[in-house]
Scaffold this motif. Structure first.
Motif, short mmCIF file in Angstrom:
data_model
loop_
_atom_site.label_atom_id
_atom_site.label_comp_id
_atom_site.label_asym_id
_atom_site.label_seq_id
_atom_site.Cartn_x
_atom_site.Cartn_y
_atom_site.Cartn_z
N SER A 34 0.77 -1.21 0.00
CA SER A 34 0.13 -0.13 -0.08
C SER A 34 1.00 1.44 -0.09
CB SER A 34 -0.73 0.04 1.08
OG SER A 34 -0.05 0.04 2.59
N ASP A 101 -7.18 -3.67 -5.19
CA ASP A 101 -7.46 -2.16 -5.74
C ASP A 101 -7.44 -1.21 -4.41
OD1 ASP A 101 -7.48 -3.13 -8.43
OD2 ASP A 101 -9.80 -3.08 -8.49
N THR A 102 -8.13 -1.77 -3.41
CA THR A 102 -8.29 -0.85 -2.28
C THR A 102 -7.02 -0.51 -1.69
OG1 THR A 102 -10.29 -1.95 -1.51
CG2 THR A 102 -9.18 -0.81 0.18
N TYR A 103 -5.82 -1.32 -1.71
CA TYR A 103 -4.80 -0.72 -0.96
C TYR A 103 -3.65 -0.49 -2.00
CZ TYR A 103 -6.58 -2.60 3.12
OH TYR A 103 -7.42 -2.84 4.54
#
Length: 243
Positions: A34, A101-103
């Protein structure tokens, strides 16, 4: 039959299988971090020994807690010998996409600073040294990690399979930015069931992450050899730390 008799049969079958067949050592693929370095992701994949089924496991690790993110690891196995590894990998990546995708891990690959796979000869399996930046001239000094196997109680399921006793590991940072160090970055207190009766460990690599205004994150890559159906199997453990 006595416990020692059952153990002898299990070990004999293991040695016979190991001579005629082979266990499987998964392939390691680093995915990334991330942007703040608080999450690290990697994949391991291969063909399972015994069944011949392709598999792919994707791990998301909280680098501050040294723990898996909720709902992970993501494990996929295609129960079909005719299926290819690509199918298992595509399915695991699809299941991991939301977290990836979130991180934003694929946009922050970090640096694969060192890698000693199981097939490399004449290497010290208990020590690895690396630099954290992929540029030349390289700023700063090198880092080194040393691994030590430690005795630990065996899980119940392993007591007839690995009669020599249980093994965990302790990992130390022994060189930091060119200077001698003596810092424990990980020490097992038990043997997780997921390690499937470990036989040995080796320090096999390191991944580093450096970003502006973020404290550097290093990830030690430990290869664990464990009891398999046709021989020793190799799987990966990622140990995050901040040097």
């Amino acid at each position: 039959m006595t416990t020692s008799g059952r153990a002898a049969i299990v070990l004999a079958a293991y040695l016979l299988a190991a001579g005629a067949q082979a266990g499987d050592f998964s392939t390691f693929q680093s995915l990334g971090f991330s942007p703040d370095g608080k999450v690290y992701a990697f994949e391991e994949f291969g063909i399972q020994d015994g069944s011949g089924f392709p598999y792919s496991n994707v791990y998301f690790i909280d680098t501050e807690k040294d723990a898996y993110l909720p709902g992970t690891p993501i494990r996929v196995r295609i129960d079909d010998e005719a299926a290819g590894i690509a199918k298992a990998r595509a399915e695991s990546r699809d299941k991991a996409k939301a977290l990836a995708d979130t991180y934003d891990v694929l946009d922050n690959p970090g640096v694969l600073a060192a890698l000693n796979p199981m097939g490399e000869g004449n290497v010290d399996r208990m020590r690895i040294e690396y630099v954290q930046h992929a540029i030349e001239p390289t700023p700063g000094g090198s880092f080194a990690l040393a691994l030590e196997e430690i005795p630990l109680p065996l899980p119940e399921k392993c007591r007839e399979i690995t009669p020599d006793g249980g093994k965990g590991f302790r990992l130390k940072l022994v060189r930091r930015d060119g200077e001698a160090a003596d810092t424990v970055v990980h020490a097992d207190t038990r043997i997780p069931e997921s390690r499937n009766c470990p036989l040995s460990y080796q320090i096999s690599g390191a991944v580093t992450f450096n970003a502006f205004d973020v404290k550097p994150v290093h990830v030690a890559l430990v290869l664990v050899r464990s009891f398999g159906f046709e021989g020793a199997d190799g799987r990966w453990i990622a140990v995050p730390f901040r040097p």
